[in-house]
Enzyme design. Structure first.
Site, PDB file in Angstrom:
ATOM      1  N   ASN A  62       0.855  -1.092   0.220  1.00 17.07           N
ATOM      2  CA  ASN A  62      -0.074   0.211   0.234  1.00 17.07           C
ATOM      3  C   ASN A  62       1.020   1.166   0.498  1.00 17.07           C
ATOM      4  O   ASN A  62       0.043   2.190   0.075  1.00 17.07           O
ATOM      5  CB  ASN A  62      -1.414   0.305   1.673  1.00 17.07           C
ATOM      6  CG  ASN A  62      -2.559  -1.179   0.976  1.00 17.07           C
ATOM      7  OD1 ASN A  62      -2.089  -1.432  -0.395  1.00 17.07           O
ATOM      8  ND2 ASN A  62      -3.314  -0.881   2.024  1.00 17.07           N
ATOM      9  N   GLU A 126      -2.370  -0.202  -7.914  1.00 20.03           N
ATOM     10  CA  GLU A 126      -3.893  -0.585  -7.726  1.00 20.03           C
ATOM     11  C   GLU A 126      -4.429   0.488  -8.002  1.00 20.03           C
ATOM     12  O   GLU A 126      -5.269   0.940  -7.931  1.00 20.03           O
ATOM     13  CB  GLU A 126      -3.870  -1.159  -6.379  1.00 20.03           C
ATOM     14  CG  GLU A 126      -5.370  -1.444  -5.879  1.00 20.03           C
ATOM     15  CD  GLU A 126      -5.943  -2.480  -4.695  1.00 20.03           C
ATOM     16  OE1 GLU A 126      -6.015  -3.439  -4.288  1.00 20.03           O
ATOM     17  OE2 GLU A 126      -5.261  -1.485  -3.613  1.00 20.03           O
ATOM     18  N   TRP A 218     -11.699  -7.843  11.732  1.00 23.06           N
ATOM     19  CA  TRP A 218     -10.287  -7.247  10.156  1.00 23.06           C
ATOM     20  C   TRP A 218      -9.293  -7.050  10.671  1.00 23.06           C
ATOM     21  O   TRP A 218      -8.060  -8.237   9.802  1.00 23.06           O
ATOM     22  CB  TRP A 218     -11.110  -5.637   9.713  1.00 23.06           C
ATOM     23  CG  TRP A 218     -10.363  -5.135   8.442  1.00 23.06           C
ATOM     24  CD1 TRP A 218      -9.943  -5.748   7.162  1.00 23.06           C
ATOM     25  CD2 TRP A 218      -8.976  -4.212   9.415  1.00 23.06           C
ATOM     26  NE1 TRP A 218      -8.524  -4.307   6.956  1.00 23.06           N
ATOM     27  CE2 TRP A 218      -8.444  -3.960   7.891  1.00 23.06           C
ATOM     28  CE3 TRP A 218      -9.071  -3.414  10.271  1.00 23.06           C
ATOM     29  CZ2 TRP A 218      -7.290  -3.316   7.913  1.00 23.06           C
ATOM     30  CZ3 TRP A 218      -7.700  -2.912   9.803  1.00 23.06           C
ATOM     31  CH2 TRP A 218      -6.426  -2.232   8.703  1.00 23.06           C
ATOM     32  N   ARG A 249     -15.468  -3.113   5.414  1.00 23.74           N
ATOM     33  CA  ARG A 249     -15.441  -4.004   4.359  1.00 23.74           C
ATOM     34  C   ARG A 249     -16.690  -4.818   3.812  1.00 23.74           C
ATOM     35  O   ARG A 249     -17.234  -4.615   4.635  1.00 23.74           O
ATOM     36  CB  ARG A 249     -14.542  -5.121   5.409  1.00 23.74           C
ATOM     37  CG  ARG A 249     -12.735  -3.894   6.220  1.00 23.74           C
ATOM     38  CD  ARG A 249     -12.516  -3.651   4.602  1.00 23.74           C
ATOM     39  NE  ARG A 249     -10.970  -3.099   4.921  1.00 23.74           N
ATOM     40  CZ  ARG A 249     -10.794  -1.775   4.583  1.00 23.74           C
ATOM     41  NH1 ARG A 249     -11.070  -1.440   4.252  1.00 23.74           N
ATOM     42  NH2 ARG A 249      -9.572  -1.709   4.866  1.00 23.74           N
ATOM     43  N   ASP A 352      -8.207 -12.386  -4.643  1.00 25.16           N
ATOM     44  CA  ASP A 352      -8.093 -10.817  -4.024  1.00 25.16           C
ATOM     45  C   ASP A 352      -8.422 -11.187  -2.390  1.00 25.16           C
ATOM     46  O   ASP A 352      -7.425 -11.201  -1.652  1.00 25.16           O
ATOM     47  CB  ASP A 352      -9.635 -10.089  -4.538  1.00 25.16           C
ATOM     48  CG  ASP A 352      -9.111  -8.353  -3.749  1.00 25.16           C
ATOM     49  OD1 ASP A 352      -7.605  -8.464  -3.500  1.00 25.16           O
ATOM     50  OD2 ASP A 352      -9.842  -8.196  -3.087  1.00 25.16           O
ATOM     51  N   HIS A 389      -1.624   2.245   9.829  1.00 20.12           N
ATOM     52  CA  HIS A 389      -2.906   1.878   8.992  1.00 20.12           C
ATOM     53  C   HIS A 389      -3.450   3.473   8.579  1.00 20.12           C
ATOM     54  O   HIS A 389      -3.153   4.655   8.619  1.00 20.12           O
ATOM     55  CB  HIS A 389      -3.849   0.897   9.095  1.00 20.12           C
ATOM     56  CG  HIS A 389      -4.273   0.565   7.579  1.00 20.12           C
ATOM     57  ND1 HIS A 389      -5.229   1.258   6.816  1.00 20.12           N
ATOM     58  CD2 HIS A 389      -4.640  -0.455   6.789  1.00 20.12           C
ATOM     59  CE1 HIS A 389      -5.607   0.208   5.743  1.00 20.12           C
ATOM     60  NE2 HIS A 389      -5.481  -0.819   5.811  1.00 20.12           N
ATOM     61  N   SER A 435       2.514  -2.168   4.982  1.00 14.70           N
ATOM     62  CA  SER A 435       3.099  -3.182   5.807  1.00 14.70           C
ATOM     63  C   SER A 435       4.439  -2.414   5.006  1.00 14.70           C
ATOM     64  O   SER A 435       5.809  -3.025   5.749  1.00 14.70           O
ATOM     65  CB  SER A 435       3.119  -4.248   4.492  1.00 14.70           C
ATOM     66  OG  SER A 435       3.185  -3.706   3.097  1.00 14.70           O
TER      67      SER A 435
HETATM   68  C1  LIG Z   1      -6.425  -6.707   7.874  1.00 11.99           C
HETATM   69  C2  LIG Z   1      -5.314  -5.898   7.597  1.00 11.99           C
HETATM   70  C3  LIG Z   1      -5.012  -5.325   5.940  1.00 11.99           C
HETATM   71  C4  LIG Z   1      -4.234  -4.995   5.642  1.00 11.99           C
HETATM   72  N1  LIG Z   1      -4.124  -5.111   4.463  1.00 11.99           N
HETATM   73  C5  LIG Z   1      -2.743  -4.433   3.427  1.00 11.99           C
HETATM   74  C6  LIG Z   1      -2.289  -4.087   2.507  1.00 11.99           C
HETATM   75  O1  LIG Z   1      -2.910  -4.768   1.482  1.00 11.99           O
HETATM   76  N2  LIG Z   1      -1.282  -3.580   1.747  1.00 11.99           N
HETATM   77  C7  LIG Z   1      -0.325  -3.096   2.721  1.00 11.99           C
HETATM   78  O2  LIG Z   1       1.049  -2.796   3.019  1.00 11.99           O
HETATM   79  N3  LIG Z   1      -0.860  -3.129   4.463  1.00 11.99           N
HETATM   80  C8  LIG Z   1      -1.524  -3.523   4.764  1.00 11.99           C
HETATM   81  N4  LIG Z   1      -2.132  -4.296   6.098  1.00 11.99           N
HETATM   82  C9  LIG Z   1      -0.802  -3.078   6.726  1.00 11.99           C
HETATM   83  C10 LIG Z   1      -0.089  -3.821   7.964  1.00 11.99           C
HETATM   84  O3  LIG Z   1      -0.463  -4.860   7.814  1.00 11.99           O
HETATM   85  C11 LIG Z   1       0.140  -3.252   9.310  1.00 11.99           C
HETATM   86  O4  LIG Z   1       1.259  -1.857   8.461  1.00 11.99           O
HETATM   87  C12 LIG Z   1       2.155  -3.755   9.448  1.00 11.99           C
HETATM   88  O5  LIG Z   1       1.902  -5.071   9.443  1.00 11.99           O
HETATM   89  C13 LIG Z   1       1.985  -3.382  10.947  1.00 11.99           C
HETATM   90  O6  LIG Z   1       3.710  -3.888  11.384  1.00 11.99           O
HETATM   91  P1  LIG Z   1       3.767  -4.241  12.925  1.00 11.99           P
HETATM   92  O7  LIG Z   1       4.973  -5.267  12.785  1.00 11.99           O
HETATM   93  O8  LIG Z   1       3.223  -2.696  13.302  1.00 11.99           O
HETATM   94  O9  LIG Z   1       3.083  -4.888  12.811  1.00 11.99           O
HETATM   95  P2  LIG Z   1       2.627  -6.765  12.568  1.00 11.99           P
HETATM   96  O10 LIG Z   1       2.966  -7.086  11.200  1.00 11.99           O
HETATM   97  O11 LIG Z   1       1.495  -6.886  12.432  1.00 11.99           O
HETATM   98  O12 LIG Z   1       3.036  -7.426  13.779  1.00 11.99           O
HETATM   99  C14 LIG Z   1       2.965  -7.023  14.863  1.00 11.99           C
HETATM  100  C15 LIG Z   1       3.990  -8.366  15.516  1.00 11.99           C
HETATM  101  O13 LIG Z   1       4.218  -8.168  16.780  1.00 11.99           O
HETATM  102  C16 LIG Z   1       4.197  -9.327  17.145  1.00 11.99           C
HETATM  103  N5  LIG Z   1       3.483  -9.910  18.533  1.00 11.99           N
HETATM  104  C17 LIG Z   1       2.049  -8.850  19.277  1.00 11.99           C
HETATM  105  N6  LIG Z   1       2.713  -9.119  20.659  1.00 11.99           N
HETATM  106  C18 LIG Z   1       3.439  -9.351  21.164  1.00 11.99           C
HETATM  107  C19 LIG Z   1       3.365  -9.768  22.842  1.00 11.99           C
HETATM  108  N7  LIG Z   1       3.251  -9.105  23.373  1.00 11.99           N
HETATM  109  N8  LIG Z   1       4.814 -10.193  22.204  1.00 11.99           N
HETATM  110  C20 LIG Z   1       6.095 -10.572  21.831  1.00 11.99           C
HETATM  111  N9  LIG Z   1       5.081 -10.475  20.555  1.00 11.99           N
HETATM  112  C21 LIG Z   1       4.067  -9.599  19.738  1.00 11.99           C
HETATM  113  C22 LIG Z   1       2.790 -10.915  16.538  1.00 11.99           C
HETATM  114  O14 LIG Z   1       2.874 -11.968  16.416  1.00 11.99           O
HETATM  115  C23 LIG Z   1       3.796 -10.131  14.926  1.00 11.99           C
HETATM  116  O15 LIG Z   1       5.369 -10.918  14.772  1.00 11.99           O
HETATM  117  C24 LIG Z   1      -3.447  -4.611   6.349  1.00 11.99           C
HETATM  118  C25 LIG Z   1      -3.520  -3.911   8.257  1.00 11.99           C
HETATM  119  C26 LIG Z   1      -4.446  -5.170   8.079  1.00 11.99           C
HETATM  120  C27 LIG Z   1      -4.916  -5.422   9.781  1.00 11.99           C
END
Ligand SMILES: Cc1cc2nc3c(=O)[nH]c(=O)nc-3n(C[C@H](O)[C@H](O)[C@H](O)COP(=O)(O)OP(=O)(O)OC[C@H]3O[C@@H](n4cnc5c(N)ncnc54)[C@H](O)[C@@H]3O)c2cc1C
Length: 627
Positions: A62, A126, A218, A249, A352, A389, A435
């Protein structure tokens, strides 16, 4: 106390979490750590290959700015985020991520991610910022790169360990404690710097899917507010805790709508056929300047649909059949080509979901939905906390060193607690990193954390007596169960403990009814927030009474405890901000208008580690010069 072994892990850098931001941090930090002979340790509550929000895969990246090809600039991205967040964003952070995100995407491709290309070899977009991918194995690929980098640097990855609390030496973070979700092991991590990348939070609010559907949401059920809890408990300043995210959604299985809106150019309509984005356009005037910007901010798009449902025009539908037919229409004079195109579009429609929300495909199948024949119901989901997000909640972090930002106290992405960095959903006011941007932000923080260790890192001073107290507190739910579970004929009914599921229902009821959840039409008010806080105080008393039958329930107990802090920060911030700035995410029904004169500012909060009191404060908005 439960007789669990204490495992002490010494490291230089501790990365808590294993998602996109943590993998970015690990990849970059390991590179620099190897040069400096430092150790990087990553701890994930799950298995790195399939953990976090991208566990099931995604169908689009994204955030891609396209600077190299002159498609957009990082400044363009600032403008986009500024409007989408109704004027409230940390432009220094947004800029920093935007100028680095393309290189992250290029790395993804190098590591094996299939990004769609057109005949000319250019990425298939997209939308303006989104790239289409074959993303079922997205997380596996990104995790593999992190694993390789850590292995090459002699670091360590520890899976299935749930991080609970930070370890502090005054205002400095010196590690963390957690427990294995499989073995009788309590972990003590001693570190010179710590990165919190444990995602956002779900199930703070009562979900639409209850009963047999519970667990569907979601936002992935795996993230329970650990980043927020960890940084709050470290005493770090937090920001935008009121800025939740509510996506619209496909109803009940939360299937993505991005491809439908952006790729298929589909419309969303009310039950009577009106396109609420057209019919209610005049309402956008009330939210200018943001309401008049393209693309219209996500919360305002939600809001227009909500106005329809409030006036009895629901359900809302995605016009899938119309969109597919419109695209196929260009082949209408050639029946064979038309049939082929229809088949192709139909399979893209299903794919999708199969790429990232398989349950939506199952629900469609169960409800005999044929997207090419009939439209499908959409709805506003329950609120989530996902600062990466379109929400913005997270820790208040230091800006990039080379920008003239006023929010700077040393190292990029360091929170106001020394040596503690926050990334992804864990860092606030820098929405729309998604992501790729979360990974890029992880890389920024990973590099900064190693720099901090090289320049200022000292052997962590950990008070082991304090650790013993934490161990007793964290394992107490197992003791409560052991001691009392035989006292009643039904183990779920006991005056000495309550089970995590029971506690969760109470938390969700409070949030739903007082803090503007689905049941209250996303509306709240000063009085409702105040009453919610009263009930939250009682709930917190009962938190100490949660019992756990096994490792899994112990994790559920601590997930709940962590959610409570996220919930409280949220209510307090909504209460403090006396306006409605994000209709469609929440309404302060007693302050229904946006008030730029008084509230065009960040709302920050801080939990006092000594007194347990919350401090609320306003912080000025800084805009990037010339943007
Ligand atoms: C439904 C959905 C759809 C999405 N669609 C898109 C898309 O199409 N394109 C795009 O680019 N982005 C998309 N995103 C956004 C993207 O997924 C997030 O921006 C990204 O994953 C955020 O990264 P993060 O590391 O903060 O969290 P995450 O990737 O969610 O990682 C969190 C991590 O922390 C770990 N964790 C949690 N609690 C603990 C704990 N207490 N102790 C140890 N480990 C822990 C989990 O196991 C995980 O490994 C989407 C998000 C969602 C929810």
């Amino acid at each position: 106390m439960a007789n669990w072994e204490t495992v002490v892990v010494n490291t230089d850098l501790l990365i808590c979490g294993g998602g996109f931001s943590a993998c970015g941090a690990a990849t970059e930090a390991a590179y620099w750590a190897k040069k400096k002979g430092l150790k990087v340790t990553l701890v994930d509550k799950a298995a790195l290959d399939r953990s976090g929000a991208v566990a099931m895969g995604l169908s689009a990246i994204n955030q891609y700015v396209g600077i190299k090809d002159g498609e957009n600039t990082a400044e363009d991205y600032i403008r986009y985020v500024r409007s989408d967040l109704m004027g409230i964003s940390r432009e220094d952070l947004v800029y920093n991520i935007a100028r680095h995100v393309d290189s992250t995407v290029h790395l993804f491709e190098k590591w094996g991610l299939k990004i769609w290309k057109d005949e000319a070899g250019k990425y298939v977009h997209e939308g303006r910022w989104q790239l289409m991918i074959n993303g079922e194995s997205y997380k596996v690929i990104i995790a593999e790169a992190a694993k390789n980098a850590i292995a090459a640097a002699g670091g360590e990855i520890i899976e299935r360990v749930f991080i609970v609390d930070p370890l502090m030496d005054g205002n400095k973070c010196v590690g963390a404690v957690g427990f294995s979700t499989r073995e009788n092991k309590f972990y003590v991590f001693k570190a010179k710097a710590v990165i919190a990348g444990m995602g956002g939070a779900v199930h703070v609010f009562r979900p639409r899917s209850v009963g047999e559907g519970f667990g569907r949401s979601w936002y992935p059920p795996f993230n329970s507010g650990s980043s927020a809890y960890f940084t709050i408990k470290a005493g770090a300043e937090m920001t935008c805790q009121e800025v939740r995210f509510i996506p619209v959604r496909f109803k009940d299985a939360y299937g993505p709508v991005g491809a439908w809106f952006l790729l298929f150019k589909s419309r969303a309509i009310s039950a009577t056929g009106g396109d609420y984005m057209v019919v209610r356009k005049a309402e956008l005037e009330n939210w200018k300047p943001y309401g008049l910007v393209k693309p219209i901010p996500a919360n305002l798009r939600n809001y227009l649909g909500m106005l329809d449902t409030e006036q009895g025009l629901g359900p809302l539908y995605m016009e899938t059949d119309e969109a597919i037919k419109n695209i196929a229409a260009q082949f209408k004079d050639d029946p064979k080509a038309f049939k082929k195109k229809m088949k192709e579009l139909e399979s893209e429609a299903w794919e999708d979901f199969l790429d990232m929300t398989i349950s939506q495909a199952i629900l469609w199948a169960a409800q005999n939905v044929k997207p090419e024949e009939k439209h499908s119901e959409i709805a506003a989901c329950e609120p989530y906390f996902i600062g990466s997000h379109s929400g913005a909640s997270g820790a208040w972090v230091s800006g990039p060193e080379d920008l003239p930002t006023p929010y700077k106290w040393g190292y990029a992405n360091m929170t106001t607690a020394e040596a503690l960095f926050a990334v992804g959903d864990g860092s606030g006011a820098s929405s729309h990193k998604f992501s790729s941007g979360s990974h890029a932000e992880g890389r920024i923080a990973g590099k900064a954390a190693i720099k901090y260790i090289v320049e200022k890192g000292k052997e962590p001073k950990v008070d082991m007596a304090e650790v013993e107290k934490l161990k007793a507190k964290i394992l107490l739910p197992l003791d409560l169960w052991d001691k009392h579970s035989k006292e009643t004929t039904d183990v779920e009914i006991n005056t000495n403990y309550l089970l995590p599921r029971q506690f969760l229902h109470r938390l969700q009821k409070i949030m739903d009814e007082y803090a503007g959840g689905v049941i209250s039409g996303f509306k709240t008010s000063k009085s409702l927030c105040e009453r919610g806080l009263e009930l939250m105080a009682l709930l917190k008393q009962d938190a100490e009474k949660m019992g756990a039958r096994n490792h899994h329930e112990l994790m559920r107990v601590w997930e709940n405890n962590q959610r409570v802090y996220q919930a409280e920060a949220h209510i307090r911030s909504i209460l403090f901000r006396e306006e409605t700035r994000w209709p469609g995410y929440y309404f302060r029904a007693d302050k229904p208008k946006m008030d730029d004169a008084n509230w065009k500012c960040f709302v920050n909060c801080q939990w006092d580690r000594k007194t347990g009191e919350w401090k609320m404060m306003k912080k000025d908005i800084w805009t990037m010069p010339g943007v």
